[in-house]
Design a protein around this motif. Sequence first.
Motif, PDB file in Angstrom:
ATOM      1  N   GLU A   1      -9.310  -8.673  -7.929  1.00  0.00           N
ATOM      2  CA  GLU A   1      -7.942  -9.197  -8.362  1.00  0.00           C
ATOM      3  C   GLU A   1      -7.724  -8.242  -9.479  1.00  0.00           C
ATOM      4  N   ASN A   2      -8.645  -7.106  -9.910  1.00  0.00           N
ATOM      5  CA  ASN A   2      -8.318  -6.207 -11.013  1.00  0.00           C
ATOM      6  C   ASN A   2      -7.571  -4.809 -10.390  1.00  0.00           C
ATOM      7  N   LEU A   3      -7.625  -4.941  -8.730  1.00  0.00           N
ATOM      8  CA  LEU A   3      -7.146  -4.059  -8.190  1.00  0.00           C
ATOM      9  C   LEU A   3      -5.627  -3.922  -7.266  1.00  0.00           C
ATOM     10  N   GLU A   4      -4.929  -3.186  -7.144  1.00  0.00           N
ATOM     11  CA  GLU A   4      -3.853  -3.078  -6.246  1.00  0.00           C
ATOM     12  C   GLU A   4      -4.180  -2.100  -5.139  1.00  0.00           C
ATOM     13  N   ILE A   5      -4.045  -2.468  -3.981  1.00  0.00           N
ATOM     14  CA  ILE A   5      -4.407  -1.568  -2.781  1.00  0.00           C
ATOM     15  C   ILE A   5      -3.172  -1.501  -2.027  1.00  0.00           C
ATOM     16  N   SER A   6      -2.789  -0.361  -1.579  1.00  0.00           N
ATOM     17  CA  SER A   6      -1.613   0.078  -0.718  1.00  0.00           C
ATOM     18  C   SER A   6      -1.648   1.038   0.227  1.00  0.00           C
ATOM     19  N   GLN A   7      -1.259   0.754   1.488  1.00  0.00           N
ATOM     20  CA  GLN A   7      -1.251   1.828   2.327  1.00  0.00           C
ATOM     21  C   GLN A   7       0.173   2.367   2.666  1.00  0.00           C
ATOM     22  N   LEU A   8       0.181   3.637   2.971  1.00  0.00           N
ATOM     23  CA  LEU A   8       1.574   4.451   3.056  1.00  0.00           C
ATOM     24  C   LEU A   8       1.263   5.295   4.293  1.00  0.00           C
ATOM     25  N   ASP A   9       2.413   5.165   5.005  1.00  0.00           N
ATOM     26  CA  ASP A   9       2.367   5.882   6.340  1.00  0.00           C
ATOM     27  C   ASP A   9       2.669   7.134   6.002  1.00  0.00           C
TER      28      ASP A   9
ATOM     29  N   LEU B   1      -4.857   1.058  -7.365  1.00  0.00           N
ATOM     30  CA  LEU B   1      -4.605   1.245  -8.812  1.00  0.00           C
ATOM     31  C   LEU B   1      -5.056   0.093  -9.450  1.00  0.00           C
ATOM     32  N   GLN B   2      -5.624   0.170 -10.734  1.00  0.00           N
ATOM     33  CA  GLN B   2      -5.967  -0.477 -11.474  1.00  0.00           C
ATOM     34  C   GLN B   2      -4.791  -1.489 -12.031  1.00  0.00           C
ATOM     35  N   VAL B   3      -4.792  -2.676 -11.937  1.00  0.00           N
ATOM     36  CA  VAL B   3      -3.787  -3.699 -12.379  1.00  0.00           C
ATOM     37  C   VAL B   3      -3.335  -3.290 -13.829  1.00  0.00           C
ATOM     38  N   GLY B   4      -2.120  -3.133 -14.130  1.00  0.00           N
ATOM     39  CA  GLY B   4      -1.743  -2.759 -15.370  1.00  0.00           C
ATOM     40  C   GLY B   4      -0.923  -1.208 -15.345  1.00  0.00           C
TER      41      GLY B   4
ATOM     42  N   ALA C   1     -16.324   7.427  -1.335  1.00  0.00           N
ATOM     43  CA  ALA C   1     -17.077   6.142  -2.061  1.00  0.00           C
ATOM     44  C   ALA C   1     -17.196   6.149  -3.447  1.00  0.00           C
ATOM     45  N   ALA C   2     -17.484   7.520  -3.892  1.00  0.00           N
ATOM     46  CA  ALA C   2     -17.421   7.661  -5.352  1.00  0.00           C
ATOM     47  C   ALA C   2     -16.096   7.251  -5.894  1.00  0.00           C
ATOM     48  N   ARG C   3     -14.918   7.840  -5.678  1.00  0.00           N
ATOM     49  CA  ARG C   3     -13.674   7.457  -5.707  1.00  0.00           C
ATOM     50  C   ARG C   3     -13.412   5.786  -5.947  1.00  0.00           C
ATOM     51  N   ALA C   4     -13.788   5.287  -4.860  1.00  0.00           N
ATOM     52  CA  ALA C   4     -13.682   3.813  -4.685  1.00  0.00           C
ATOM     53  C   ALA C   4     -14.454   3.035  -6.079  1.00  0.00           C
ATOM     54  N   THR C   5     -15.615   3.497  -6.333  1.00  0.00           N
ATOM     55  CA  THR C   5     -16.672   2.906  -7.235  1.00  0.00           C
ATOM     56  C   THR C   5     -15.943   3.209  -8.503  1.00  0.00           C
TER      57      THR C   5
ATOM     58  N   GLY D   1     -13.324   0.913 -13.106  1.00  0.00           N
ATOM     59  CA  GLY D   1     -12.357   1.230 -14.224  1.00  0.00           C
ATOM     60  C   GLY D   1     -12.417   2.430 -14.903  1.00  0.00           C
ATOM     61  N   GLU D   2     -13.355   3.326 -14.412  1.00  0.00           N
ATOM     62  CA  GLU D   2     -13.404   4.666 -14.907  1.00  0.00           C
ATOM     63  C   GLU D   2     -12.065   5.561 -14.606  1.00  0.00           C
ATOM     64  N   VAL D   3     -11.513   5.294 -13.556  1.00  0.00           N
ATOM     65  CA  VAL D   3     -10.086   5.846 -13.134  1.00  0.00           C
ATOM     66  C   VAL D   3      -9.210   4.713 -12.898  1.00  0.00           C
ATOM     67  N   GLN D   4      -8.088   4.952 -13.125  1.00  0.00           N
ATOM     68  CA  GLN D   4      -6.925   3.996 -13.030  1.00  0.00           C
ATOM     69  C   GLN D   4      -5.845   4.119 -11.849  1.00  0.00           C
ATOM     70  N   ILE D   5      -6.107   5.417 -11.075  1.00  0.00           N
ATOM     71  CA  ILE D   5      -5.501   5.585  -9.953  1.00  0.00           C
ATOM     72  C   ILE D   5      -6.469   6.447  -9.004  1.00  0.00           C
ATOM     73  N   ALA D   6      -6.628   6.484  -7.887  1.00  0.00           N
ATOM     74  CA  ALA D   6      -7.340   7.102  -7.076  1.00  0.00           C
ATOM     75  C   ALA D   6      -6.506   7.050  -5.450  1.00  0.00           C
ATOM     76  N   LYS D   7      -6.484   7.952  -4.844  1.00  0.00           N
ATOM     77  CA  LYS D   7      -6.222   8.234  -3.546  1.00  0.00           C
ATOM     78  C   LYS D   7      -7.094   8.571  -2.451  1.00  0.00           C
ATOM     79  N   SER D   8      -6.618   8.126  -1.191  1.00  0.00           N
ATOM     80  CA  SER D   8      -7.610   8.579   0.016  1.00  0.00           C
ATOM     81  C   SER D   8      -8.708   7.790  -0.157  1.00  0.00           C
ATOM     82  N   LEU D   9      -8.591   6.616  -0.384  1.00  0.00           N
ATOM     83  CA  LEU D   9      -9.759   5.701  -0.296  1.00  0.00           C
ATOM     84  C   LEU D   9     -10.271   5.266   1.199  1.00  0.00           C
ATOM     85  N   PRO D  10     -11.720   5.262   1.028  1.00  0.00           N
ATOM     86  CA  PRO D  10     -12.223   5.019   2.520  1.00  0.00           C
ATOM     87  C   PRO D  10     -12.107   3.632   3.117  1.00  0.00           C
ATOM     88  N   VAL D  11     -11.847   3.650   4.520  1.00  0.00           N
ATOM     89  CA  VAL D  11     -11.470   2.309   5.118  1.00  0.00           C
ATOM     90  C   VAL D  11     -12.715   1.348   4.755  1.00  0.00           C
TER      91      VAL D  11
END
Length: 493
Positions: free
Chosen positions: A241-249, A469-472, A212-216, A221-231
């Motif tokens: 709209e400021n974020l790009e969220i992707s899921q990877l198998d 990811l943050q957009v940009g 949750a802290a990574r997501a926050t 905007g404190e971080v630009q890339i975060a992994k393993s975000l909670p569902v």
Amino acid sequence: MGGGAESGGGTSGSGGSGGHLVYAEQFPPASAWAVETNDAHSLTRAGCLETLVEYTTEGELEPMLATEWTQAEDGAWEFTLRDGVTFQDGTPMDAEAVVGALTHVLEVPTPARAFNSDVIAKVEAVDEATVRITTPKPDALVPLRVANANAGILAPKAYEGKQIDIVGTCTGPFTVTDEVPAQSLKLEANEDYWGGDVTLDTAEVRFIVDGAARATQLQSGEVQIAKSLPVANLATMEGDENLEISQLDLARTTVMLLNTSRPPFDDPLVRRAIQTAVDTQAIVDGVYEGASTPAVGPFSANTAWAPEGAAPITQDLDEARALLDQAGVAPEDLSIELMAYNDRPEFGDVAAVIQSELGELGVKVKIRAGEYPALEPDMLSGDYDASLLSRGYLVDVADPGGYLASDWVCDGGYNLAHYCDPETDRAISDATAIEDTDERNAAYRDIAAKLQEEAASVFLVHEKAVWGLQVGVEGFQPHPLDQYVLTADLALG
């Protein structure tokens, strides 16, 4: 099998003009950057540690610190080193340095599963630019072994102290300038990077265990890339709209390990009963909220290693009762302790679902929670009933053979299920010696089918990685083996 020509080399970089990027990593280093541990993977994602061969996002092997590789003879591979590469402290990346780095990994008390003295007999310099790796028996997987982060190459200086020195000893696009233990790494562009200009000027890796802290921090905007975000955070983030969220198998399966070395799970009928009583679709829907798929065995159905037509086991409590009756076991006499390490926050919920489902069968389940390092000794020694485990089947080697030989042979280095079957041992040994990829994959499919049919353990879900990811942010692509994040091409638009 051979490597290609020079790739990615060229003019030396002069640093970038792309500013500063912060990446939120899930787990902090736990072993003082010992290269034989998972810490090496963190150092690879930080853009510091590099290997002889690169495993690409497309699943291909490409040159990295080596430009080509050939099987010189049965049981021997030769790697030609890239010319002109220096470590960040200015020392040359030559055959002597590479032999020293790989020999260090072989000689540590607990070597890596991908690269150890059981599979590697010797590493030696043929000449200044050629390294020869000899194996006890023919091994088609050697190029994949040296593509693993545990076979990463550091400067001789890195190994001189009581623990690994990562400052100035890498070859990658970023060099470590400061570390706050268990909290962060600060990095700057490597001005002499062999791969060319590095776009970013500086970067930071923050180790944030709480999802949750990574997501926050991503949303703020404190971080630009975060992994393993909670569902649990996906609905909010996907509407930002400021974020790009992707899921990877991922090449990763969550399994309920069953300790096959002692009752009740030394009986395949009891294991199959437990397997049949668990509703994997309910776990996907109720815990992962769709960010995973029900397991069809150790390997997901969209891989070359899953049997054709492989499908999840359908929950059938009547069949489970019949299997227990055949084994001469009354459900109400079964009492199981299920371990669930809270390093994976979803495991508490997964364990609760399994507890409820087995309760419907009449089986009593007690949940034991704790940090993974506290639970692992009991798993290794066989002093447990059942345990949840998230396991990457391409983490050790980018081929299932490494995982199978580690987890499912009698003396496997990570055989936490304590599964032991001489027939399976022979099948895995024979499979990993097959040079032809299609033939080797066919052998893996047969082994996967056997493990599922015998309920060697209960394979629950095939996992997905949720990246934010943050957009940009430009030039980032999630890696199927979770290897590279901070790269020379990564930029802020």
